[in-house]
Design an enzyme around this catalytic site. Sequence first.
Site, PDB file in Angstrom:
ATOM      1  CD  GLU A  86      10.398  12.373  11.529  1.00 46.10           C
ATOM      2  OE1 GLU A  86      11.273  11.887  10.799  1.00 46.10           O
ATOM      3  OE2 GLU A  86       9.377  11.754  11.874  1.00 46.10           O
TER       4      GLU A  86
ATOM      5  CB  CYS B 190      13.122   8.658   8.070  1.00 45.84           C
ATOM      6  SG  CYS B 190      14.157   7.562   7.089  1.00 45.84           S
TER       7      CYS B 190
ATOM      8  CE  LYS C  45      -2.006   2.620   3.016  1.00 44.82           C
ATOM      9  NZ  LYS C  45      -2.023   3.906   2.243  1.00 44.82           N
TER      10      LYS C  45
ATOM     11  CD  GLU D 140      13.138   3.851   8.312  1.00 40.70           C
ATOM     12  OE1 GLU D 140      12.896   4.807   9.080  1.00 40.70           O
ATOM     13  OE2 GLU D 140      13.370   3.973   7.112  1.00 40.70           O
TER      14      GLU D 140
END
Length: 490
Positions: A384, A286, A177, A252
């Site tokens: 983040e 990331c 997906k 992750e």
Amino acid sequence: MPTWPNQLYIDGTWVDGAEGRTWTVVNPANGSTLAEVALASPADVDRAVRAARQAFDEGPWPRLDPLVRGRMLFRLSEKIRAKIDELALTDTLNVGKPIRDTTGFDIPCAADLFESYAGLPDKIAGKCYGTLPDNVTMQFREPMGVIAAIVPWNFPLTNAAIKLAPILACGNTVVLKPSEVSPLSALMLAELAHEVGIPAGVLNVIHGTGAEAGSALVSHPLVDKITFTGRHQTGVQMLEAAKIGMKGVMLELGGKTPSLVFPDAPIDHVVNGVITGIFYNLGQVCVAGSRLLVHEDLHDDLLERIVAKVQNLRQGDPTDPSNHLGCLATPQHLATVDQFVEGAKLEGARCVQTGTRSSDPRNCFYPPTIFDRVTSQMKIAREEVFGPVLSVLTFRNEEEAVRLANDCDFGLMANLWTADGTRALRIARHLKAGRVAINGGGALRPNVPVFGYKLSGIGAELGYEEAAHEYMNSKAVIYSLGTEKSPWPE
């Protein structure tokens, strides 16, 4: 302009969604519509998972000669290279990433991943344990089953390849997906997989929202493992879904990468490394180096050099190869980044670099932004941002540098700049991060695993032994050589 599939790829065929709904895919650089793509419902997810289940339980893929499986993956890598221009333009148009980056890194990296893992299938080996005279104990590795793979929008095709290459090399079937924001190159990849003859049901690509299609996928009882890349908040939901059927999970998640710079560092390399680390893909990475931790003696000189070079970066039309910077992927994400920036100002950080925001609501351009005088307790230094925002902090000595670097809930990567090799390795041992790059060299490679400490994840992405561990089951077989029967219960 490339042509894109606009249906779901399930069991080797292109199909409309069961409910007939579609999703508008938008170019974030100008707000124009790129495509209308079928939107998967839970019924479509069920169909895809069942196709993958049947292909694994009854089909040839897990039972193929490993060399044959590898040859198919190699041919897929060649197909990607043959369409590099179309795939690169697709991801550029879909998420606003500069064409120089999608052509120079994203699509070649995807091809490299499939090429690299094409060599893995016949290298996967078990073990033999012990030297007991009356038995032989062996460990067999076997394909795991049906894998649910969910990837984000920041590197559309690359993220798909990071998941699919090891999953398929290990003999599994998969339902992929992609993000609803960026499905186009994943659907093109399904076309290429079909062309090289990957059997029906082995690779299924469904496009849908996380709340609907994603939830249905990860909670499906016929899925054996979830592999997810994205926000750590969503990772928590993956863990919850894994309770259904006791699925394996590989996560992750987010990062807040520190870059530690000591006075003896090669400053010209540091300037380029810091700028690349935070402003490549506008920080939508990331492992973006969003925290610059610099020794107080070097602070003024380094910051002055960085700001001067950032001011010369060209930002504009992502399809223009002369531009370094494109735009953010969605208006919603732009608003989130802007909230972080405004919050940093309120907390007392000093903005030393920014730019003029476009007044056109149809585009998502955001200028590279740098904050000085940041403290480790500020939100901008702890959470983040996933945008082009650099936080600058200072330290006086090695101990303080390590403490600041570790003063964060994430631990995906750290960068370290120093000419002192002993200090570099000493500090690397103390940094709570799954990957440490010393004086650069942190580029993604298929054979190098990605680990995450703390909120940055569970398990290992990529690597060869690590891939076999993540995507294969291990079985112990104990072969008795004894000729006498057991004395119990005699």
